[in-house]
Design a protein around this motif. Structure first.
Motif, PDB file in Angstrom:
ATOM      1  N   VAL A   1      39.266  22.148  30.765  1.00 25.75           N
ATOM      2  CA  VAL A   1      39.180  23.112  31.869  1.00 25.75           C
ATOM      3  C   VAL A   1      39.678  24.485  31.422  1.00 25.75           C
ATOM      4  N   MET A   2      40.679  24.508  30.538  1.00 28.58           N
ATOM      5  CA  MET A   2      41.142  25.803  30.025  1.00 28.58           C
ATOM      6  C   MET A   2      40.014  26.525  29.293  1.00 28.58           C
ATOM      7  N   LEU A   3      39.283  25.789  28.471  1.00 28.26           N
ATOM      8  CA  LEU A   3      38.158  26.409  27.767  1.00 28.26           C
ATOM      9  C   LEU A   3      37.089  26.856  28.757  1.00 28.26           C
ATOM     10  N   ALA A   4      36.883  26.035  29.798  1.00 26.59           N
ATOM     11  CA  ALA A   4      35.892  26.413  30.810  1.00 26.59           C
ATOM     12  C   ALA A   4      36.323  27.690  31.513  1.00 26.59           C
ATOM     13  N   LEU A   5      37.631  27.819  31.756  1.00 28.58           N
ATOM     14  CA  LEU A   5      38.121  29.057  32.367  1.00 28.58           C
ATOM     15  C   LEU A   5      37.859  30.246  31.442  1.00 28.58           C
ATOM     16  N   GLY A   6      38.012  29.993  30.132  1.00 22.55           N
ATOM     17  CA  GLY A   6      37.690  31.042  29.163  1.00 22.55           C
ATOM     18  C   GLY A   6      36.238  31.458  29.282  1.00 22.55           C
ATOM     19  N   CYS A   7      35.341  30.461  29.408  1.00 18.72           N
ATOM     20  CA  CYS A   7      33.913  30.769  29.573  1.00 18.72           C
ATOM     21  C   CYS A   7      33.687  31.587  30.839  1.00 18.72           C
ATOM     22  N   LEU A   8      34.341  31.162  31.914  1.00 21.76           N
ATOM     23  CA  LEU A   8      34.179  31.860  33.189  1.00 21.76           C
ATOM     24  C   LEU A   8      34.630  33.314  33.052  1.00 21.76           C
ATOM     25  N   THR A   9      35.791  33.498  32.403  1.00 20.59           N
ATOM     26  CA  THR A   9      36.294  34.859  32.199  1.00 20.59           C
ATOM     27  C   THR A   9      35.287  35.685  31.410  1.00 20.59           C
ATOM     28  N   ALA A  10      34.723  35.080  30.373  1.00 23.86           N
ATOM     29  CA  ALA A  10      33.746  35.812  29.552  1.00 23.86           C
ATOM     30  C   ALA A  10      32.518  36.176  30.365  1.00 23.86           C
ATOM     31  N   MET A  11      32.089  35.251  31.235  1.00 23.00           N
ATOM     32  CA  MET A  11      30.924  35.535  32.083  1.00 23.00           C
ATOM     33  C   MET A  11      31.225  36.696  33.017  1.00 23.00           C
ATOM     34  N   ILE A  12      32.404  36.632  33.656  1.00 24.58           N
ATOM     35  CA  ILE A  12      32.781  37.715  34.572  1.00 24.58           C
ATOM     36  C   ILE A  12      32.800  39.026  33.802  1.00 24.58           C
ATOM     37  N   GLU A  13      33.330  38.969  32.578  1.00 21.32           N
ATOM     38  CA  GLU A  13      33.465  40.190  31.810  1.00 21.32           C
ATOM     39  C   GLU A  13      32.119  40.743  31.370  1.00 21.32           C
ATOM     40  N   SER A  14      31.134  39.854  31.183  1.00 19.41           N
ATOM     41  CA  SER A  14      29.836  40.346  30.731  1.00 19.41           C
ATOM     42  C   SER A  14      29.021  40.918  31.874  1.00 19.41           C
ATOM     43  N   PHE A  15      29.202  40.378  33.076  1.00 17.31           N
ATOM     44  CA  PHE A  15      28.277  40.756  34.140  1.00 17.31           C
ATOM     45  C   PHE A  15      28.897  41.554  35.269  1.00 17.31           C
ATOM     46  N   SER A  16      30.224  41.676  35.291  1.00 17.04           N
ATOM     47  CA  SER A  16      30.759  42.438  36.408  1.00 17.04           C
ATOM     48  C   SER A  16      31.027  43.867  35.964  1.00 17.04           C
ATOM     49  N   VAL A  17      31.297  44.697  36.931  1.00 14.45           N
ATOM     50  CA  VAL A  17      31.556  46.112  36.680  1.00 14.45           C
ATOM     51  C   VAL A  17      33.040  46.333  36.897  1.00 14.45           C
ATOM     52  N   LYS A  18      33.631  47.139  36.019  1.00 13.74           N
ATOM     53  CA  LYS A  18      35.047  47.422  36.197  1.00 13.74           C
ATOM     54  C   LYS A  18      35.241  48.174  37.507  1.00 13.74           C
ATOM     55  N   LEU A  19      36.214  47.733  38.287  1.00 12.69           N
ATOM     56  CA  LEU A  19      36.406  48.342  39.601  1.00 12.69           C
ATOM     57  C   LEU A  19      37.009  49.733  39.459  1.00 12.69           C
ATOM     58  N   SER A  20      36.687  50.553  40.441  1.00 16.23           N
ATOM     59  CA  SER A  20      37.353  51.848  40.525  1.00 16.23           C
ATOM     60  C   SER A  20      38.832  51.585  40.818  1.00 16.23           C
ATOM     61  N   TRP A  21      39.702  52.492  40.359  1.00 18.55           N
ATOM     62  CA  TRP A  21      41.137  52.258  40.522  1.00 18.55           C
ATOM     63  C   TRP A  21      41.485  52.043  41.996  1.00 18.55           C
ATOM     64  N   GLY A  22      40.818  52.764  42.876  1.00 19.41           N
ATOM     65  CA  GLY A  22      41.114  52.650  44.300  1.00 19.41           C
ATOM     66  C   GLY A  22      40.700  51.325  44.901  1.00 19.41           C
ATOM     67  N   LYS A  23      39.819  50.588  44.201  1.00 19.01           N
ATOM     68  CA  LYS A  23      39.331  49.313  44.757  1.00 19.01           C
ATOM     69  C   LYS A  23      40.162  48.140  44.265  1.00 19.01           C
ATOM     70  N   ASN A  24      41.072  48.373  43.320  1.00 18.76           N
ATOM     71  CA  ASN A  24      41.856  47.261  42.796  1.00 18.76           C
ATOM     72  C   ASN A  24      42.637  46.514  43.873  1.00 18.76           C
ATOM     73  N   PRO A  25      43.287  47.210  44.827  1.00 21.27           N
ATOM     74  CA  PRO A  25      44.006  46.472  45.867  1.00 21.27           C
ATOM     75  C   PRO A  25      43.092  45.546  46.667  1.00 21.27           C
ATOM     76  N   ASP A  26      41.831  45.954  46.872  1.00 20.31           N
ATOM     77  CA  ASP A  26      40.903  45.087  47.608  1.00 20.31           C
ATOM     78  C   ASP A  26      40.711  43.772  46.868  1.00 20.31           C
ATOM     79  N   PHE A  27      40.636  43.881  45.534  1.00 21.06           N
ATOM     80  CA  PHE A  27      40.458  42.659  44.741  1.00 21.06           C
ATOM     81  C   PHE A  27      41.714  41.800  44.818  1.00 21.06           C
ATOM     82  N   ILE A  28      42.875  42.438  44.696  1.00 20.16           N
ATOM     83  CA  ILE A  28      44.125  41.681  44.709  1.00 20.16           C
ATOM     84  C   ILE A  28      44.333  41.044  46.082  1.00 20.16           C
ATOM     85  N   ALA A  29      43.805  41.707  47.136  1.00 27.34           N
ATOM     86  CA  ALA A  29      43.921  41.137  48.483  1.00 27.34           C
ATOM     87  C   ALA A  29      43.334  39.733  48.535  1.00 27.34           C
ATOM     88  N   TYR A  30      42.271  39.501  47.751  1.00 29.25           N
ATOM     89  CA  TYR A  30      41.687  38.151  47.729  1.00 29.25           C
ATOM     90  C   TYR A  30      42.680  37.152  47.144  1.00 29.25           C
TER      91      TYR A  30
END
Lengths: 312, 491, 215
Positions: A264-293
């Motif tokens: 599962v740790m390796l799977a989490l690594g895969c998930l992180t890599a997927m997020i990193e390849s396909f998501s967009v870095k959030l604007s600094w002002g949007k970081n709290p919205d993410f942390i709210a989750y």
């Protein structure tokens, strides 16, 4: 510390797994970019290379700058040896939730002041960013662990994690929501996308990378190594949360538990890599919205812990 | 085209310029000098498709500054101060634009050696704007950057995570291009002109060729005109794809950025088929083009079709991603009023409601007209949208040009003699915007002054204003959305 | 401890809570679709438990209309009027999510205190999910600035009522269930058209500006 077989497993994985995780993340990211990518253990080779290099120090920095990485490395090593990040009893017993959180806070404190000590504007504003982000993410992280503690009727991490399945009384929902909360706050703590882009070259957008921008040679090697250990520690705890919640649905043979956590740790690594390849870095002002989750997930987890505790 | 020359008195220059700019069909091309004894104001009339030069003689080393009433003049005045040591009286804040700290105060690159011997000294104020107040701090970025980009120094004054002020200092790439262009023989001019900004090689070569051809009275064969347009569109395509890829990389979309850089290679392949050089170097020359691409055209068309399909897929997945839209929306806003006042051009101009495109006005009538689109939000998202739109336009134009390529010769004999005592300009819509090459000849028909106005010159101020009140971490995104040139500016 | 049905209803409620934490129309609609899908699954479980064939038809109706058609239509609408994200009114959006978690806790206590089903644990936690959906829907309507948010909030609220009816009663007559489903569809269409008209005439769909109409 007695050299039992469990301890041996702990120490062997402690030496290999962090670099494997980083390598797997980089390899998968490279795959998505049609590149071959670095060898899986490149971060280990880098470490060896860095330890053999000279160190360049700014003339303005004091002993704090040099001791920061040392403190964070020794703190991380201590945590890795005393927290049950594999479902086995750790070599050094008796780590409490609060000890864990406060050692992490201590490490963060020293890495922040050591990067301010370097006097570079980049490392200073990155330190301020790090302080802001961890201030926001810490409640989620602590609350998720506390929710687990409430269900387990103990604040000893060894009694929450690292237990055989039959001893485990924490309900599925608490495991699951705590796992999610730990994963989301782990993204923040480990400065991964979408909060921080570890592969960017733009100093102005960095958090973790800009904090250590003045470190070089063995000093940088210690920073990299303690980052790898932190990754292992977080992924280990998160993976256990998910494996235990899985074990509530499917009966897992007890012997397979350590192995499934590693998978599962390796799977989490895969998930992180997927997020990193396909998501967009959030604007600094949007970081709290993410942390709210992350905070929401830990709130749900503690709600579930209270509700289930009241019921039984 | 040959420009009309009108003498203008120093006193009436400023009111006349203000009045000229009242009209939406009029533009200020550039302000420069021939030898430091006069001002040359190049004006463009978009309605009658004409260029006009006002020549203002003045005595001494100073003139009345326009900047306070005509803001877009400020970068030209700074360049004049650097190049000739001409002092604009009443300039609100005269900073060096083209020379960096390493140049001494007695050096003015475009002055003759004899004038240097007089030992005049030009004091340059190298201080940065001081932004005061508690909690305000400065972040210096560059001139050496972490990525492989050109040198430029950015001084950001910040309050917390907000940028209060950005001061841009360029000039680290000053190579003396304008001076060199007056020294080399006419046959070699094109190579230096291309090197003004190598990512804009084709556009620079075309502008240079146009100016020289006007001065020599040459008529370029129709086929060469079309082949040049083809080269220009290929360059636009490749650089827009490259800019979008850079934007994707800055946002952290590694996978999309990798796809863009692969496609950029395919666009370079088109350039290679056309000209023999992936970067379209040494292709365009005064009188025509250097190589007939007829036998590669079939392969060219074969490459183009799948390229268009792939580009659409990658661009769609980039620009329709809700996170990308959210990320770029409202970042680095430049108001249309500001864009008009400062005469912004190209992508940044069109994203702020300046609908000017050189191809609509000054291009040869036999070429197909491009579709123009402009936005009025003026943020990074509109600039990205305009880039995406222009990729589509360029692909359309390439197809149209290929379908209707005339036959005939590709070049006429290169000129040897230029018309004496006149001024000619070449204007091209480079991928960054309006690019002007202005050549003035002396009484023997030799090049006396060669002035280049890169589109970046108009737009750098736009960047400095657009980043204000944005997050410090958004600066790279703003910068990339403008996509300006350092070497084209520094000359 | 927890049977399938209330795991499903609680999951639906959690999706509603996550939905209230996002300002992006597309994310909202995706999470709404997920939430409704889990409600359909809960309904399916009920259908199996009660053995009523009519409920199966209702499940199919929900999936076709509320999971697929309505979110698709609304996301098309959001694209059309370029209402990509909602800045939120009255409360910052992340805080809305935290308030909705508190409402979730509140609905847990409300459900425990329901007179009819006192003591029957699983039914009570079904009610928790249903009441939480209802409250989250109301909160969502209250805290959104754009009219599109009001539609999504209304739909969530309706999901809560529906879930309450399915899990807490012996079942409504089939014709009423289907009637409500069609009503929802019609309401969304009319609401969508209204939003479109509002956008066309006022060039925005900001409901906080409605106050200005008082004068």
């Amino acid at each position: 510390m007695i050299l039992t077989s469990a301890n041996l497993v702990f120490i062997v994985t402690l030496t290999i797994m962090p670099f494997l995780l980083i390598g797997v993340i980089k390899k998968i990211k490279a795959c998505f970019q049609n590149r071959v990518g670095p060898p899986v253990f490149q971060s280990l080779y880098n470490l060896v290379k860095l330890f053999n290099k000279d160190e360049i120090l700014s003339k303005d920095c004091s002993w704090i700058f040099r001791s920061g990485p040392l403190i964070s490395f020794s703190g991380m090593l201590l945590l890795c040896l005393s927290v049950p990040w594999l479902p086995l009893q750790p070599p050094v017993p008796g780590c409490d939730i609060f000890l864990f959180v406060y050692v992490l806070a201590l490490i963060r404190f020293f890495s922040i002041i050591s990067s301010i000590d370097a006097g570079s504007p980049f490392s200073s504003f990155a330190a301020s960013r790090e302080a802001t982000l961890s201030f926001l993410a810490e409640p989620a992280f602590v609350l998720a662990l506390v929710a687990l503690g409430i269900s387990a009727h103990s604040s000893d991490l060894a009694l929450i994690f690292g237990q055989p399945i039959e001893n485990n009384r924490i309900p599925l929902s608490v495991w699951f929501f705590s796992g999610l909360a730990l994963f989301l706050s782990g993204i923040v703590e480990l400065s991964r996308m979408p909060i921080d882009d570890p592969s960017t070259h733009l100093e102005l957008t960095m958090v973790h990378e800009a904090m250590v921008i003045e470190n070089s040679g063995p000093n940088l090697a210690l920073v990299e190594w303690s980052y790898a250990l932190k990754l292992l520690l977080f992924f280990g705890l998160i993976a256990q949360c998910f494996v235990y919640s899985l074990s509530k649905i499917i009966a897992l043979p007890p012997l397979l538990l350590p192995l499934s956590v590693l998978v599962v740790m390796l799977a989490l690594g895969c998930l992180t890599a997927m997020i990193e390849s396909f998501s967009v870095k959030l604007s600094w002002g949007k970081n709290p919205d993410f942390i709210a989750y992350a905070v929401s997930m830990s709130l749900l987890s503690s709600l579930a812990a209270f509700a289930m505790n009241g019921g039984s | 085209m040959i420009s009309i020359i009108e003498p203008k008195d120093e006193m009436e220059l400023l009111p006349a310029l203000k009045q000229w700019l009242q009209n939406d069909e009029h533009r200020l091309g550039l302000i420069t000098s021939l030898d430091g004894k006069q001002l040359v104001t190049l004006l463009l009339d978009l309605a009658s498709r004409q260029a006009k030069c006002w020549i203002t003689e003045f005595a001494g080393d100073s003139y009345r500054s326009f900047t306070s009433s005509v803001p877009q003049a400020h970068w030209f005045e700074r360049a004049l101060f650097d190049m000739y040591g001409l002092l604009p009286k009443g300039h609100p804040r005269l900073k060096p634009a083209l020379l960096n700290e390493a140049y001494s105060g007695i050096f003015a690159p475009l002055r003759s050696l004899a004038e240097h011997d007089e030992g005049k000294s030009y004091e340059r104020d190298l201080s940065y704007m001081d932004v005061g107040g508690e909690g305000v701090y400065e972040v210096p970025v560059g001139p050496v950057h972490a990525g492989i980009i050109e040198p430029g120094h950015f001084r950001l004054s910040c309050m917390g995570e907000r940028i209060l002020n950005l001061e841009i200092r360029l000039g680290f790439l000053h190579r003396g291009v304008e001076k060199r262009l007056t020294e080399v023989p006419l046959t070699k001019t094109r190579f230096i002109a291309e090197a003004v900004a190598s990512d804009t090689a084709a556009a620079n070569a075309i502008a240079s060729a146009q100016a020289i051809e006007s001065l020599a009275g040459l008529v370029v064969p129709e086929k060469a005109v079309c082949l040049r347009a083809l080269a220009l569109e290929i360059e636009r395509l490749s650089m827009h794809v490259c800019d979008l890829g850079g934007m994707a990389a800055d946002l952290g979309c590694g996978a999309i950025s990798a796809a863009f850089s692969r496609l950029r290679g395919s666009v370079f392949r088109l350039g290679e088929l056309l000209s023999g050089s992936r970067f379209l170097r040494a292709y365009i020359l005064p009188g025509g083009v250097a190589r007939d691409a007829d036998r590669y055209l079939a392969e060219f068309a074969r490459t183009l079709k799948p390229l268009r399909k792939e580009l659409n897929v990658v661009i769609d997945s980039f620009i329709s991603d809700a996170m990308v839209l959210e990320r770029l929306d409202g970042v680095g806003v430049l108001s249309p009023a500001f864009a008009k006042e400062f005469g912004l051009v190209g992508v940044a101009g069109r994203a702020s409601a300046v609908s000017y495109d050189v191809r609509k006005v000054f291009q040869n009538k036999i070429l197909p007209e491009p579709r123009i689109r402009f936005e009025s939000a003026g943020d990074a998202l509109s600039r990205t949208k305009i880039r995406v739109f222009e990729i589509g336009t360029s692909l359309d134009l390439i197809e149209q040009l290929l379908a209707s390529l005339p036959s005939g010769p590709i070049a006429v004999a290169a000129p040897e003699l230029l018309v004496p005592d006149s001024i000619a300009v070449g204007i091209v819509e480079a991928f960054r915007g309006e690019l002007i090459h202005m050549i003035s000849t002396d009484n023997k028909g030799r090049i006396k002054r060669y002035a280049v106005k890169d589109p970046s010159l108009n737009n750098w101020t736009g960047l400095a204003i657009a980043v204000r009140n944005n997050f410090l971490a958004d600066f790279p995104v703003c910068n990339k959305s403008f996509g300006l040139s350092y070497s084209g500016h520094d000359l | 401890m927890m049977n399938e049905v209330n795991l499903l209803t609680v999951t639906a409620a959690v999706f509603a809570i996550m939905m209230s934490g996002s300002g992006q129309s597309r994310t909202n609609l995706l999470l709404y679709a997920m939430q409704t899908f889990f409600i359909a699954l809960a309904c399916l479980a009920q259908a199996e438990a009660k053995g009523s064939p009519e409920l199966y038809t209702v499940v199919i109706g929900i999936i076709v209309i509320k999971v697929l058609t309505v979110p698709y239509f609304l996301s098309w609408l959001a694209n059309k009027i370029e209402a990509r994200s909602d800045p939120g009114a009255f409360l910052p959006i992340p805080l809305t999510m935290h308030v909705s978690i508190l409402l979730f806790a509140l609905s847990h206590f409300l459900a425990l205190g329901l007179p009819l089903f006192k003591g029957i644990g699983s039914v009570a936690s079904d009610a928790t999910g249903a009441i939480s959906l209802l409250l989250t829907g109301m909160l969502f309507m209250l805290t959104r600035r754009f009219a599109l948010g009001q539609i999504i909030g209304f739909l969530t609220l309706e999901n809560g009522i529906f879930l309450f009816a399915v899990t807490q009663t012996k079942g409504m007559p089939f014709i009423i269930e289907m009637g409500i489903l069609l009503d929802v569809l019609v309401a969304v269409m009319i609401g969508g058209l209204f939003v479109f008209r509002i956008q066309k005439s006022f060039e925005h769909i900001d409901v906080t500006q409605l106050n200005g109409l008082k004068e």
